[in-house]
Every structure is written in structure tokens, then in C-alpha cells.
Design a protein around this motif. Structure first.
Motif, PDB file in Angstrom:
ATOM      1  N   UNK A   1       0.822  -1.194   0.000  1.00  0.00           N
ATOM      2  CA  UNK A   1       0.000   0.000   0.000  1.00  0.00           C
ATOM      3  C   UNK A   1       0.870   1.263   0.000  1.00  0.00           C
ATOM      4  N   UNK A   2       2.031   1.183   0.665  1.00  0.00           N
ATOM      5  CA  UNK A   2       2.921   2.344   0.716  1.00  0.00           C
ATOM      6  C   UNK A   2       3.410   2.746  -0.667  1.00  0.00           C
ATOM      7  N   UNK A   3       3.688   1.782  -1.513  1.00  0.00           N
ATOM      8  CA  UNK A   3       4.151   2.080  -2.876  1.00  0.00           C
ATOM      9  C   UNK A   3       3.056   2.815  -3.638  1.00  0.00           C
ATOM     10  N   UNK A   4       1.816   2.388  -3.485  1.00  0.00           N
ATOM     11  CA  UNK A   4       0.693   3.021  -4.168  1.00  0.00           C
ATOM     12  C   UNK A   4       0.480   4.446  -3.658  1.00  0.00           C
ATOM     13  N   UNK A   5       0.571   4.617  -2.356  1.00  0.00           N
ATOM     14  CA  UNK A   5       0.432   5.962  -1.782  1.00  0.00           C
ATOM     15  C   UNK A   5       1.547   6.864  -2.297  1.00  0.00           C
ATOM     16  N   UNK A   6       2.777   6.366  -2.302  1.00  0.00           N
ATOM     17  CA  UNK A   6       3.899   7.175  -2.786  1.00  0.00           C
ATOM     18  C   UNK A   6       3.766   7.505  -4.270  1.00  0.00           C
ATOM     19  N   UNK A   7       3.211   6.584  -5.051  1.00  0.00           N
ATOM     20  CA  UNK A   7       2.969   6.857  -6.464  1.00  0.00           C
ATOM     21  C   UNK A   7       1.990   8.016  -6.633  1.00  0.00           C
ATOM     22  N   UNK A   8       0.917   8.018  -5.846  1.00  0.00           N
ATOM     23  CA  UNK A   8      -0.060   9.101  -5.956  1.00  0.00           C
ATOM     24  C   UNK A   8       0.459  10.409  -5.376  1.00  0.00           C
ATOM     25  N   UNK A   9       1.346  10.336  -4.386  1.00  0.00           N
ATOM     26  CA  UNK A   9       2.002  11.552  -3.898  1.00  0.00           C
ATOM     27  C   UNK A   9       2.844  12.152  -5.022  1.00  0.00           C
ATOM     28  N   UNK A  10       3.574  11.308  -5.746  1.00  0.00           N
ATOM     29  CA  UNK A  10       4.387  11.791  -6.873  1.00  0.00           C
ATOM     30  C   UNK A  10       3.504  12.424  -7.943  1.00  0.00           C
ATOM     31  N   UNK A  11       2.374  11.792  -8.263  1.00  0.00           N
ATOM     32  CA  UNK A  11       1.452  12.367  -9.251  1.00  0.00           C
ATOM     33  C   UNK A  11       0.854  13.678  -8.752  1.00  0.00           C
ATOM     34  N   UNK A  50      -7.863  15.091  -8.316  1.00  0.00           N
ATOM     35  CA  UNK A  50      -8.092  13.641  -8.413  1.00  0.00           C
ATOM     36  C   UNK A  50      -7.105  12.874  -7.535  1.00  0.00           C
ATOM     37  N   UNK A  51      -5.820  13.213  -7.632  1.00  0.00           N
ATOM     38  CA  UNK A  51      -4.837  12.478  -6.838  1.00  0.00           C
ATOM     39  C   UNK A  51      -5.008  12.759  -5.350  1.00  0.00           C
ATOM     40  N   UNK A  52      -5.436  13.965  -4.992  1.00  0.00           N
ATOM     41  CA  UNK A  52      -5.682  14.274  -3.589  1.00  0.00           C
ATOM     42  C   UNK A  52      -6.817  13.441  -3.023  1.00  0.00           C
ATOM     43  N   UNK A  53      -7.885  13.294  -3.797  1.00  0.00           N
ATOM     44  CA  UNK A  53      -9.002  12.459  -3.338  1.00  0.00           C
ATOM     45  C   UNK A  53      -8.568  11.002  -3.197  1.00  0.00           C
ATOM     46  N   UNK A  54      -7.785  10.526  -4.151  1.00  0.00           N
ATOM     47  CA  UNK A  54      -7.293   9.142  -4.075  1.00  0.00           C
ATOM     48  C   UNK A  54      -6.384   8.972  -2.858  1.00  0.00           C
ATOM     49  N   UNK A  55      -5.533   9.961  -2.600  1.00  0.00           N
ATOM     50  CA  UNK A  55      -4.636   9.876  -1.446  1.00  0.00           C
ATOM     51  C   UNK A  55      -5.401   9.822  -0.128  1.00  0.00           C
ATOM     52  N   UNK A  56      -6.455  10.602  -0.014  1.00  0.00           N
ATOM     53  CA  UNK A  56      -7.270  10.556   1.204  1.00  0.00           C
ATOM     54  C   UNK A  56      -7.856   9.162   1.374  1.00  0.00           C
ATOM     55  N   UNK A  57      -8.407   8.613   0.316  1.00  0.00           N
ATOM     56  CA  UNK A  57      -8.991   7.273   0.391  1.00  0.00           C
ATOM     57  C   UNK A  57      -7.965   6.201   0.716  1.00  0.00           C
ATOM     58  N   UNK A  58      -6.811   6.257   0.072  1.00  0.00           N
ATOM     59  CA  UNK A  58      -5.771   5.263   0.329  1.00  0.00           C
ATOM     60  C   UNK A  58      -5.239   5.345   1.757  1.00  0.00           C
ATOM     61  N   UNK A  59      -5.045   6.563   2.239  1.00  0.00           N
ATOM     62  CA  UNK A  59      -4.541   6.724   3.604  1.00  0.00           C
ATOM     63  C   UNK A  59      -5.567   6.277   4.642  1.00  0.00           C
ATOM     64  N   UNK A  60      -6.831   6.540   4.388  1.00  0.00           N
ATOM     65  CA  UNK A  60      -7.865   6.054   5.305  1.00  0.00           C
ATOM     66  C   UNK A  60      -7.942   4.536   5.272  1.00  0.00           C
ATOM     67  N   UNK A  61      -7.845   3.965   4.092  1.00  0.00           N
ATOM     68  CA  UNK A  61      -7.892   2.509   3.967  1.00  0.00           C
ATOM     69  C   UNK A  61      -6.699   1.855   4.648  1.00  0.00           C
TER      70      UNK A  61
END
Length: 117
Positions: A1-11, A50-61
Motif C-alpha cells: 500500500x505504501x508504494x501506491x500511496x507514494x505513487x499518488x504523492x508523486x502524481x 483527483x490524486x488528492x481524493x485518491x490519497x485521502x482514500x488510500x490513507x484512510x484505507x
């Protein structure tokens, strides 16, 4: 999950770079009164949204604790930026104060993200 979060942080950072870069490349034109909101600025703001919304969801998950007030303030600032850029995107030139406001709000959003702990 950390890799996915870091990918969206980069985006997300790429989105802010497009928005701020679009503003900075128009600084000389702004002083001449011919600055305009380019596609990079619109696409950067949309990417951030879009990436901010995804980041919120990923971090909550992932079970991280989120500062919902900070996220709300950043979202409000971004919606103002996005609204201005979207409405004025087809005009030949943007008024100096409005163009400057978008740059100032963009920098404010960066500062909120980095300094608000």
C-alpha cells in the motif's frame, strides 16, 4: 500500500508543478497584461484534485490518521483555483489581480501542505 500511496504523492506533486509552472512561465506576460491560463494550469489543478481524493482514500484505507481540517482547507483553496482557471481558460488574457491570485493561492496550498502539521 505504501508504494501506491507514494505513487499518488508523486502524481500530486506533478500536478502542483504543472499548475505552479504554468503560472511562473506567464509571470513576464502578467506584467505586460497578456497572461492567460494555459492548459497546463487546468490539467495540473485537475490532477491535484483527483490524486488528492485518491490519497485521502488510500490513507484512510491504510489506517492512517488524517487531519480533516487541513484536507478541507486545501480542497477549498484548490476548488477556488480550479474555478478561476476553468472559467477563464478560453480568454485571451487574464486580469493581473486574478492571475496573481491563482499564483498566490497555489503557493498558499503548497505551504499548507508542507508547514501545517
Amino acid at each position: 500500500m505504501d508504494v501506491l500511496i507514494n505513487l499518488f504523492v508523486a502524481l500530486h506533486i506533478i500536478g502542483i508543478a504543472a499548475l505552479l509552472g504554468g503560472f511562473l512561465t506567464q509571470m513576464k506576460a502578467m506584467s505586460a497584461g497578456t497572461a492567460r491560463f494555459g492548459p497546463a494550469m487546468l490539467h495540473g489543478a485537475l490532477t491535484m484534485l483527483i490524486t488528492g481524493m485518491v490519497l485521502v482514500g488510500l490513507n484512510q484505507a491504510d489506517g492512517h490518521t488524517l487531519n480533516n481540517i487541513k484536507i478541507g482547507v486545501k480542497l477549498a483553496v484548490l476548488i477556488v483555483i480550479l474555478g478561476i482557471v476553468y472559467v477563464r481558460r478560453d480568454e485571451e488574457s487574464a486580469p493581473k489581480p486574478l492571475f496573481g491570485a491563482v499564483g498566490g493561492l497555489t503557493v498558499a496550498n503548497i505551504l499548507i501542505a508542507t508547514l501545517w502539521t
